[in-house]
Design a protein around this motif. Structure first.
Motif, PDB file in Angstrom:
ATOM      1  N   THR A 104      11.766  12.012  -0.830  1.00 17.83           N
ATOM      2  CA  THR A 104      12.426  11.305   0.266  1.00 17.83           C
ATOM      3  C   THR A 104      11.356  10.747   1.200  1.00 17.83           C
ATOM      4  N   ARG A 105      11.776   9.912   2.135  1.00 20.47           N
ATOM      5  CA  ARG A 105      10.866   9.405   3.165  1.00 20.47           C
ATOM      6  C   ARG A 105      11.619   9.233   4.468  1.00 20.47           C
ATOM      7  N   LEU A 106      10.876   9.339   5.534  1.00 19.29           N
ATOM      8  CA  LEU A 106      11.411   9.117   6.873  1.00 19.29           C
ATOM      9  C   LEU A 106      10.551   8.056   7.543  1.00 19.29           C
ATOM     10  N   VAL A 107      11.201   7.096   8.169  1.00 18.70           N
ATOM     11  CA  VAL A 107      10.503   6.040   8.896  1.00 18.70           C
ATOM     12  C   VAL A 107      10.813   6.205  10.370  1.00 18.70           C
ATOM     13  N   ARG A 108       9.756   6.331  11.155  1.00 19.44           N
ATOM     14  CA  ARG A 108       9.868   6.534  12.598  1.00 19.44           C
ATOM     15  C   ARG A 108      10.793   7.696  12.958  1.00 19.44           C
ATOM     16  N   PRO A 109      10.493   8.880  12.439  1.00 16.68           N
ATOM     17  CA  PRO A 109      11.346  10.029  12.765  1.00 16.68           C
ATOM     18  C   PRO A 109      11.295  10.321  14.258  1.00 16.68           C
ATOM     19  N   LEU A 142       2.874   1.870  -1.726  1.00 22.09           N
ATOM     20  CA  LEU A 142       4.048   2.709  -1.489  1.00 22.09           C
ATOM     21  C   LEU A 142       5.117   2.029  -0.618  1.00 22.09           C
ATOM     22  N   GLY A 143       4.912   0.768  -0.272  1.00 24.45           N
ATOM     23  CA  GLY A 143       5.924   0.021   0.467  1.00 24.45           C
ATOM     24  C   GLY A 143       6.052   0.393   1.928  1.00 24.45           C
ATOM     25  N   VAL A 144       4.982   0.880   2.532  1.00 22.05           N
ATOM     26  CA  VAL A 144       5.007   1.251   3.955  1.00 22.05           C
ATOM     27  C   VAL A 144       4.987  -0.021   4.793  1.00 22.05           C
ATOM     28  N   THR A 165      -5.931   8.115  -3.632  1.00 21.04           N
ATOM     29  CA  THR A 165      -5.496   6.930  -4.366  1.00 21.04           C
ATOM     30  C   THR A 165      -4.054   7.111  -4.845  1.00 21.04           C
ATOM     31  N   PRO A 166      -3.385   6.004  -5.176  1.00 17.39           N
ATOM     32  CA  PRO A 166      -2.034   6.129  -5.736  1.00 17.39           C
ATOM     33  C   PRO A 166      -2.036   6.972  -7.018  1.00 17.39           C
ATOM     34  N   ILE A 219       6.192  10.312   3.804  1.00 14.31           N
ATOM     35  CA  ILE A 219       6.635  10.330   2.410  1.00 14.31           C
ATOM     36  C   ILE A 219       6.463  11.756   1.903  1.00 14.31           C
ATOM     37  N   PHE A 220       7.563  12.333   1.443  1.00 16.93           N
ATOM     38  CA  PHE A 220       7.602  13.715   0.981  1.00 16.93           C
ATOM     39  C   PHE A 220       7.587  13.716  -0.542  1.00 16.93           C
TER      40      PHE A 220
END
Length: 109
Positions: free
Chosen positions: A88-93, A70-72, A13-14, A79-80
């Protein structure tokens, strides 16, 4: 924690994320997503170098609370977190280096 190859339905859960301790990588995606499949070799290789980072793969989609909270919007989204805080976060690494950099950031804090 060993690399997990399959996304599973939400089990976290969040609120639990906010209270998590230590380094944590939450990976949102689906087992059928082409972008998710293409990123797996990079994620797997990077995770092998950071065995102290917990890795949780969350199956995302319409009506999934955690991803929306989380705005995905795109998959995969990594999401790290460190001690419950997003670092930080990476989208489509599309490379291991970016993932390594983010893992080092949460491991070293």
């Amino acid at each position: 924690m060993p690399y997990d190859s399959q996304y599973t339905p939400e089990t976290i859960t969040p609120e639990a994320l906010a209270h998590s301790q230590g380094p944590l990588l939450i990976e949102f995606g689906t087992n059928w997503c082409g972008f998710c499949k293409a990123a797996q070799p990079h994620i797997r290789a990077a995770m092998e170098a950071y065995p102290g980072v917990e890795h949780v793969k969350v199956e995302d989609g319409k009506g999934r609370r955690l991803g929306r909270t989380l705005g995905v919007k795109l998959w995969p989204t990594l999401i790290f977190l460190k001690d419950g805080q997003e670092i930080t976060r990476l989208v489509r690494p599309d490379n291991r280096e970016d993932i390594d950099t983010a893992l080092a950031e949460i491991q070293d804090r």
